[in-house]
Design a protein around this motif. Structure first.
Motif, mmCIF file in Angstrom:
data_model
loop_
_atom_site.group_PDB
_atom_site.id
_atom_site.type_symbol
_atom_site.label_atom_id
_atom_site.label_comp_id
_atom_site.label_asym_id
_atom_site.label_seq_id
_atom_site.Cartn_x
_atom_site.Cartn_y
_atom_site.Cartn_z
ATOM 1 N N ALA A 7 0.844 -1.200 0.000
ATOM 2 C CA ALA A 7 0.000 0.000 0.000
ATOM 3 C C ALA A 7 0.877 1.247 0.000
ATOM 4 N N LYS A 8 0.488 2.209 -0.840
ATOM 5 C CA LYS A 8 1.247 3.459 -0.914
ATOM 6 C C LYS A 8 0.605 4.515 -0.032
ATOM 7 N N ARG A 9 1.414 5.455 0.392
ATOM 8 C CA ARG A 9 0.912 6.614 1.133
ATOM 9 C C ARG A 9 0.767 7.744 0.125
ATOM 10 N N ILE A 10 -0.473 8.150 -0.069
ATOM 11 C CA ILE A 10 -0.792 9.048 -1.194
ATOM 12 C C ILE A 10 -1.504 10.305 -0.690
ATOM 13 N N TRP A 11 -1.176 11.444 -1.274
ATOM 14 C CA TRP A 11 -1.929 12.685 -1.034
ATOM 15 C C TRP A 11 -2.589 13.072 -2.350
ATOM 16 N N LEU A 12 -3.895 13.269 -2.292
ATOM 17 C CA LEU A 12 -4.671 13.619 -3.487
ATOM 18 C C LEU A 12 -5.452 14.896 -3.213
ATOM 19 N N THR A 13 -5.266 15.927 -4.029
ATOM 20 C CA THR A 13 -6.065 17.159 -3.874
ATOM 21 C C THR A 13 -7.184 17.171 -4.917
ATOM 22 N N LEU A 36 -6.997 12.808 1.626
ATOM 23 C CA LEU A 36 -7.859 13.459 0.628
ATOM 24 C C LEU A 36 -8.033 14.930 0.983
ATOM 25 N N SER A 37 -7.797 15.810 0.003
ATOM 26 C CA SER A 37 -7.925 17.244 0.271
ATOM 27 C C SER A 37 -8.879 17.931 -0.702
ATOM 28 N N ALA A 38 -9.570 18.932 -0.172
ATOM 29 C CA ALA A 38 -10.422 19.857 -0.930
ATOM 30 C C ALA A 38 -10.856 20.894 0.101
ATOM 31 N N ARG A 39 -11.630 21.907 -0.337
ATOM 32 C CA ARG A 39 -12.082 22.893 0.654
ATOM 33 C C ARG A 39 -13.237 22.370 1.491
ATOM 34 N N SER A 40 -14.158 21.636 0.871
ATOM 35 C CA SER A 40 -15.388 21.248 1.562
ATOM 36 C C SER A 40 -15.148 20.101 2.554
ATOM 37 N N GLU A 41 -15.169 20.453 3.840
ATOM 38 C CA GLU A 41 -14.924 19.434 4.872
ATOM 39 C C GLU A 41 -16.043 18.386 4.904
ATOM 40 N N PRO A 42 -17.346 18.808 4.814
ATOM 41 C CA PRO A 42 -18.404 17.788 4.840
ATOM 42 C C PRO A 42 -18.263 16.786 3.690
ATOM 43 N N ALA A 43 -17.879 17.273 2.503
ATOM 44 C CA ALA A 43 -17.735 16.353 1.358
ATOM 45 C C ALA A 43 -16.573 15.390 1.606
ATOM 46 N N LEU A 44 -15.501 15.886 2.229
ATOM 47 C CA LEU A 44 -14.362 15.005 2.542
ATOM 48 C C LEU A 44 -14.763 13.952 3.575
ATOM 49 N N ARG A 45 -15.490 14.396 4.608
ATOM 50 C CA ARG A 45 -15.905 13.449 5.661
ATOM 51 C C ARG A 45 -16.804 12.378 5.058
ATOM 52 N N ARG A 51 -14.380 4.120 5.468
ATOM 53 C CA ARG A 51 -13.136 3.698 4.795
ATOM 54 C C ARG A 51 -11.964 3.965 5.733
ATOM 55 N N ALA A 52 -11.409 2.896 6.316
ATOM 56 C CA ALA A 52 -10.350 3.045 7.323
ATOM 57 C C ALA A 52 -9.067 3.579 6.708
ATOM 58 N N ASN A 53 -8.899 3.437 5.387
ATOM 59 C CA ASN A 53 -7.653 3.889 4.746
ATOM 60 C C ASN A 53 -7.763 5.297 4.143
ATOM 61 N N ALA A 54 -8.837 6.022 4.490
ATOM 62 C CA ALA A 54 -9.007 7.391 3.966
ATOM 63 C C ALA A 54 -8.867 8.404 5.097
ATOM 64 N N ILE A 55 -8.151 9.483 4.811
ATOM 65 C CA ILE A 55 -7.947 10.538 5.814
ATOM 66 C C ILE A 55 -8.350 11.872 5.183
ATOM 67 N N ALA A 56 -9.156 12.641 5.904
ATOM 68 C CA ALA A 56 -9.581 13.951 5.379
ATOM 69 C C ALA A 56 -8.583 15.021 5.813
ATOM 70 N N VAL A 57 -8.066 15.765 4.840
ATOM 71 C CA VAL A 57 -7.155 16.881 5.140
ATOM 72 C C VAL A 57 -7.696 18.114 4.400
ATOM 73 N N PRO A 58 -8.673 18.808 5.018
ATOM 74 C CA PRO A 58 -9.259 19.944 4.320
ATOM 75 C C PRO A 58 -8.277 21.103 4.185
ATOM 76 N N LEU A 59 -8.340 21.781 3.052
ATOM 77 C CA LEU A 59 -7.489 22.959 2.848
ATOM 78 C C LEU A 59 -7.982 23.751 1.638
#
Ligand SMILES: NC(=O)c1ccc[n+]([C@@H]2O[C@H](COP(=O)([O-])OP(=O)(O)OC[C@H]3O[C@@H](n4cnc5c(N)ncnc54)[C@H](OP(=O)(O)O)[C@@H]3O)[C@@H](O)[C@H]2O)c1
Length: 261
Positions: A7-13, A36-45, A51-59
């Protein structure tokens, strides 16, 4: 959470919509650990839910301080990055050659300077991966519009051409450090961004097909991932024509202002 060695450690905007969302779902299904990044925090959540392998990083990528803070957050959560996919972007068109500097600045703030902020945040984490003997990758979504000047695309096309040029230079400078750089040049993809377009979009493909092409290209470490090829190869060939011929062909695409009765 236990992460498999493959498994890779990935950042996706730009992960909440269109191409980015399709990429996120595919990468998560493959078992990668994806921030996972975007402005909308609710959409990221919503995307991370269940999904245990997904992390929300809003920005907001236009806010350098917010991106640098997110980079610190990524360092704490992931330690290093095997792959950064800088996909967030926007599109606005000029009308009939009416210069709107504020519009051009808005588009560059996201597509060019926003991507630069993300590169600044990602590089230390990609270097950490290299220090561990891995082969990290940096990728950014430009556009086939970077290949050829088109009417109304002064802001969008120039912002993507600047991004492509910047990354082609950076690729040369990062090669000795063991970090590879891939550029993604999509043709038309059916997403909320293109739903706004009021002109014909030849060879348009689905976001899922775009995500499949991008992940396949990244796996093969292609320098230029472009699709659908029947469209992007045509555009690239047009871009090689002498300026006078390009001008004659490009003029045919110019829309006339609506006449008042
Ligand atoms: N669709 C096409 O035909 C096409 C063709 C060529 C290239 N592209 C490029 O592909 C990329 C994705 O496009 P798309 O069609 O999938 O667009 P989209 O559906 O509009 O998605 C854009 C994504 O970027 C995020 N975003 C926008 N501004 C942001 C900001 N300031 N900070 C953080 N995130 C931001 C959005 O989330 P939030 O709004 O929540 O921030 C969203 O997740 C873009 O770079 C676009 O230029 C698209």
């Amino acid at each position: 959470m236990v992460v498999s060695r493959a498994a890779k450690r990935i950042w996706l905007t730009g992960a909440t919509s269109g191409i980015g969302r399709a990429l996120a779902l595919r990468l998560l299904d493959q078992g990668h650990l994806v921030a996972l990044s975007a402005r909308s925090e609710p959409a990221l959540r919503a995307l991370c839910r269940g999904r245990a392998n997904a992390i929300a990083v809003p920005l907001d990528i236009t806010d350098r301080a917010s991106v640098i803070a997110a980079g610190q957050n990524l360092a704490d959560l992931l330690g290093h990055l095997d792959l950064a996919i800088l996909n967030a972007g926007t599109c606005e068109y000029l009308e009939h050659g009416q210069l709107d500097t504020a519009l051009v600045e808005r588009v560059f703030a996201v597509n060019f300077f926003g991507s630069l902020h993300c590169i600044e945040a990602a590089l230390p984490l990609l270097r950490r991966a290299r220090e561990q003997g891995k082969h990290p990758q940096l990728a950014a979504t430009s556009s086939a519009a970077a290949y050829l000047a088109l009417p109304r695309a002064e802001a969008y096309g120039a912002s993507k051409a600047a991004l492509s040029h910047f990354l082609e230079s950076l690729r040369l400078d990062l090669a000795p450090q063991g970090i590879s750089v891939s550029l993604i040049h999509p043709g038309f993809v059916d997403t909320p961004l293109t739903k706004r377009n009021d002109f014909p979009m030849p060879a348009r493909i689905s976001a899922e097909a775009a995500a499949k092409a991008i992940i396949g290209g990244l796996e093969r470490r292609r320098l230029d991932i472009h699709f659908p090829r029947r469209f992007t190869i045509g555009l690239r060939l047009l871009g090689l024509l002498p300026p006078s011929l390009r001008f004659q062909l490009g003029k045919r695409l110019v829309r006339q202002p609506a006449t008042e009765n």
